[in-house]
Enzyme design. Sequence first.
Site, PDB file in Angstrom:
ATOM      1  N   GLU A  35       0.856  -1.198   0.000  1.00 29.65           N
ATOM      2  CA  GLU A  35       0.000   0.000   0.000  1.00 29.65           C
ATOM      3  C   GLU A  35       0.882   1.234   0.000  1.00 29.65           C
ATOM      4  OE1 GLU A  35      -2.267  -0.136   3.610  1.00 29.65           O
ATOM      5  OE2 GLU A  35      -2.965  -2.168   3.182  1.00 29.65           O
ATOM      6  N   ASP A  40       1.539  10.198   3.850  1.00 28.62           N
ATOM      7  CA  ASP A  40       2.334  11.063   4.716  1.00 28.62           C
ATOM      8  C   ASP A  40       1.430  12.040   5.458  1.00 28.62           C
ATOM      9  OD1 ASP A  40       4.550  12.011   5.907  1.00 28.62           O
ATOM     10  OD2 ASP A  40       5.318  13.117   4.185  1.00 28.62           O
ATOM     11  N   CYS A  48      15.628  46.934   6.712  1.00 27.64           N
ATOM     12  CA  CYS A  48      14.822  46.383   5.624  1.00 27.64           C
ATOM     13  C   CYS A  48      15.637  46.284   4.324  1.00 27.64           C
ATOM     14  CB  CYS A  48      13.591  47.256   5.391  1.00 27.64           C
ATOM     15  SG  CYS A  48      12.641  46.751   3.943  1.00 27.64           S
ATOM     16  N   LYS A  70      10.891   3.085   2.627  1.00 32.08           N
ATOM     17  CA  LYS A  70      10.943   4.550   2.486  1.00 32.08           C
ATOM     18  C   LYS A  70      11.556   4.905   1.140  1.00 32.08           C
ATOM     19  CE  LYS A  70       9.447   6.205   6.469  1.00 32.08           C
ATOM     20  NZ  LYS A  70      10.218   7.059   7.321  1.00 32.08           N
ATOM     21  N   CYS A 122       7.490  51.869   2.449  1.00 29.74           N
ATOM     22  CA  CYS A 122       8.616  51.082   1.928  1.00 29.74           C
ATOM     23  C   CYS A 122       8.272  50.640   0.506  1.00 29.74           C
ATOM     24  CB  CYS A 122       8.834  49.870   2.828  1.00 29.74           C
ATOM     25  SG  CYS A 122       9.849  48.583   2.100  1.00 29.74           S
ATOM     26  N   LYS A 124       2.249   4.526   1.440  1.00 26.94           N
ATOM     27  CA  LYS A 124       2.331   5.029   2.816  1.00 26.94           C
ATOM     28  C   LYS A 124       1.938   6.510   2.776  1.00 26.94           C
ATOM     29  CE  LYS A 124       5.467   4.947   6.739  1.00 26.94           C
ATOM     30  NZ  LYS A 124       5.348   6.323   7.174  1.00 26.94           N
ATOM     31  N   CYS A 152       9.414  45.167   8.293  1.00 25.37           N
ATOM     32  CA  CYS A 152       9.721  46.564   8.058  1.00 25.37           C
ATOM     33  C   CYS A 152       8.485  47.355   8.467  1.00 25.37           C
ATOM     34  CB  CYS A 152      10.017  46.766   6.575  1.00 25.37           C
ATOM     35  SG  CYS A 152      10.054  48.489   6.102  1.00 25.37           S
ATOM     36  N   TYR A 167      -6.817   1.927   6.579  1.00 28.65           N
ATOM     37  CA  TYR A 167      -6.106   0.722   6.130  1.00 28.65           C
ATOM     38  C   TYR A 167      -6.113  -0.407   7.150  1.00 28.65           C
ATOM     39  CZ  TYR A 167      -2.697   3.653   8.595  1.00 28.65           C
ATOM     40  OH  TYR A 167      -2.087   4.479   9.492  1.00 28.65           O
TER      41      TYR A 167
HETATM   42  S1  IVH Z   1      -0.194   0.139   8.677  1.00 30.90           S
HETATM   43  C1  IVH Z   1       0.848  -1.743  12.915  1.00 30.90           C
HETATM   44  N1  IVH Z   1      -0.565   1.338   6.394  1.00 30.90           N
HETATM   45  O1  IVH Z   1       2.846   5.039   8.908  1.00 30.90           O
HETATM   46  C2  IVH Z   1       1.109  -0.554  12.064  1.00 30.90           C
HETATM   47  N2  IVH Z   1       0.415   2.594   8.139  1.00 30.90           N
HETATM   48  O2  IVH Z   1       5.517   4.619  10.030  1.00 30.90           O
HETATM   49  C3  IVH Z   1      -0.047  -0.286  11.204  1.00 30.90           C
HETATM   50  N3  IVH Z   1       0.891   4.914   7.570  1.00 30.90           N
HETATM   51  O3  IVH Z   1       1.851   4.835  12.239  1.00 30.90           O
HETATM   52  C4  IVH Z   1       0.253   0.757  10.233  1.00 30.90           C
HETATM   53  N4  IVH Z   1       0.139   4.839   5.514  1.00 30.90           N
HETATM   54  O4  IVH Z   1       0.433   6.292  10.678  1.00 30.90           O
HETATM   55  C5  IVH Z   1      -0.089   1.458   7.646  1.00 30.90           C
HETATM   56  N5  IVH Z   1      -0.993   2.267   4.309  1.00 30.90           N
HETATM   57  C6  IVH Z   1      -0.540   2.392   5.546  1.00 30.90           C
HETATM   58  C7  IVH Z   1      -0.020   3.600   6.038  1.00 30.90           C
HETATM   59  C8  IVH Z   1       0.466   3.659   7.355  1.00 30.90           C
HETATM   60  C9  IVH Z   1       0.676   5.607   6.441  1.00 30.90           C
HETATM   61  C10 IVH Z   1       1.524   5.486   8.772  1.00 30.90           C
HETATM   62  C11 IVH Z   1       0.833   5.097  10.064  1.00 30.90           C
HETATM   63  C12 IVH Z   1       1.912   4.461  10.904  1.00 30.90           C
HETATM   64  C13 IVH Z   1       3.154   4.995  10.266  1.00 30.90           C
HETATM   65  C14 IVH Z   1       4.330   4.081  10.545  1.00 30.90           C
END
Ligand code: IVH
Length: 731
Positions: A114, A118, A453, A359, A476, A116, A471, A225
Amino acid sequence: MSQPLERLQELRQQIRHHEERYYIHNAPEISDEEFDRLLHELEQLEAEYPDLVTPDSPTQRVAGRPIEGFETVEHVAPMLSLDNAYNDEELLAFDERVRKGAGLGDAPVAYVAELKIDGLSIALTYENGRLVRGATRGDGTRGENVTANVRAIKTIPLSLRDSPAGTFEVRGEVYLPRASFERMNRERDAEGEPVFMNPRNAAAGTMRNLDPAMVAKRRLSAFVYQLVLPPNQPPPRLRRSAEALRAKAEGGSHEANLVKSNLVASGSDSNLLASGFSRKETRHSDMLAQLAKWGLPVERHYCKCSGITDVLEFCRKWADARRDLEFDTDGVVIKVDDLALRDRLGTTAKFPRWATAFKFPAQQAHTKLLAIRVNVGRTGANTPYAVLEPVLVAGSTISMATLHNAEDIERKDIREGDTVVIEKAGDVIPRVVAPVLSLRPEDSRKWEMPTECAACGSDLARDEDEVVWRCENTSCPARLRRSLEHFASRSAMNIEGLGESLVDQLIELGLVRDFGDLYALTTAELENLVVTPREPRSDRAVPRKLGKVGRNVVEQIDRSRKNDLSRLVYALGIRHIGEKAAATIARHLRTMEAILDAPIERLQAVPDVGPVVAASVRAFADETHNRALIAKLAAAGVNMASQQPPPDVAALGAFSGKTFVLTGTLPTMTREEATAEIERRGGKVSGSVSRKTSYVVVGADAGTKLEKARELGVQTLTEEEFRTLIIKAAS
Ligand code: IVH
């Protein structure tokens, strides 16, 4: 009575459907106007039948006012974090560990990959299909109760489709879409407020804000998720279906048990079962599909991978493709798909063993910091920025980057001549992260924020609680230039043709020293003005007379005299006054004179005007040269009155014929304040409850009046509900 109820339910269902089409699937089926019409009909019906308003109605997203701080709440199961992998080797090592733990030998493990998100993690509790709580992660065990804010996030359904019974928690991520982030920062910049560094900070800041209306305004969004169910005792008769669910548990055996018990605890598993929980689903991917069926926002790019090779491919693809997404993602979360296997693998104290976060390589680069310069904004803010040796980062050449403020430079000890690490944070404005100390030239000197300034040399000043140096000189040239551009901009006085280069000329020639001078410009002056168009690609930039263009500008300036007061209030560039605040202030106070003379309390009585905005208007009005400027504009024939219809006078009579009884101590309002609000709208306040009482507003330690209201079936309101009624009356 059954008819309005049916219509209410029908409307709510339709609105929920269209909200989902719009906010989650990005594929609306009806126009905004049609949607607004549905919502408006629902609001009207609910105003007519207040007893039929339910907390999960789409009209209730932003109910109430800012809440006082956040209460701490405990999570049903710890919110764990994820272990990280930074390259292919680390991902392969994760796969190896999983296969070893599973005793699978060389057989591939099925994963779900999935994106991640941010943002910041959120735990949503649904009770019999209704959203009852939203909490932040906090320390993983205890978080903050942010229900009011969560309710204002439109992608989060207040009630689920097919209303599954029982209590369960859904976890996910709240984020700010990039477009909303950029818009928000543009607005903040225009209003002289500090901009947010990236969408994640902006989202976190917004969630911590105590005003749910702010959350709605900034258009936060969310993805889910994970599903977690709370603990309880399972009666034996349901053991079979509980077993089926056990396998669905997200997490180690602890969470699996929570899942198992919950189904049972709900006492009525039929709905959950009917919603797809009766089958022996054992996969995370099925659970994601189920969450989506309930109407929850599931990020749609997730991928079922038959082994780690597919995962590596997914990660490679999204390292680039993520640039086109409408939200920031900083990696990929890889999860074992088979829930029973997850259960066997379990967790460490901090992380599940069945998942890891890949990452993406940071979008960073090293380059030389050639110089630190200072830019002057419309509010006089002197903001340092970095001039860099051009360098390629994530597909674009960077030659400038933000340095935030003097304090930040001092803290990081960033110096001219340093080799610095720069980063594209969420593909927005690049920033200087830190200097590379080992490469610092020997003769380097600490950078000092200038005390004068950058544009006019006047002394800079700084508010005690601010990091920005400003300023103070209102004439200005840099401030004037930006202010004039703002004054003429489309949402302000809308003077077409008065762009950057013309403004520069007018200032340079001394023709314009303030907004008022614009109205004294003559056609002859502008027609004969010689401009050298700044066209970077043309080497034949021939100076030419403005001619007809100049004539048009004068016509545009003339036309702007008739603008509504709201445009003028915005155009003046008063700090903290955005377009919306300007419009409300103008509509309520009606004339410039009334605005300038209004005491703080009067300004604050205008809807949505808080203490900061009110104080800012007052400070502006108290400056004598601002008064002189307004007088000059008025003398030039600029309209100083609102042409908008006055705020609905009918709203002032909204409570006429209604009798209220107040009982107990209200959380934030005094009895006098509540009485004033009622009487101002034509309502009456009575000391005792009778059949004729319309509403009883109930606070803490309410006594016999509450009992009496219940006995007579008179509607009771909490302070929050009372405030909602007031807000509705005004709209
Ligand atoms: S699963 C048991 N799925 O990333 C952990 N986390 O670095 C369950 N996050 O604390 C997390 N997208 O806030 C999961 N598709 C995703 C995510 C995700 C973002 C965040 C989440 C977690 C952090 C960990």
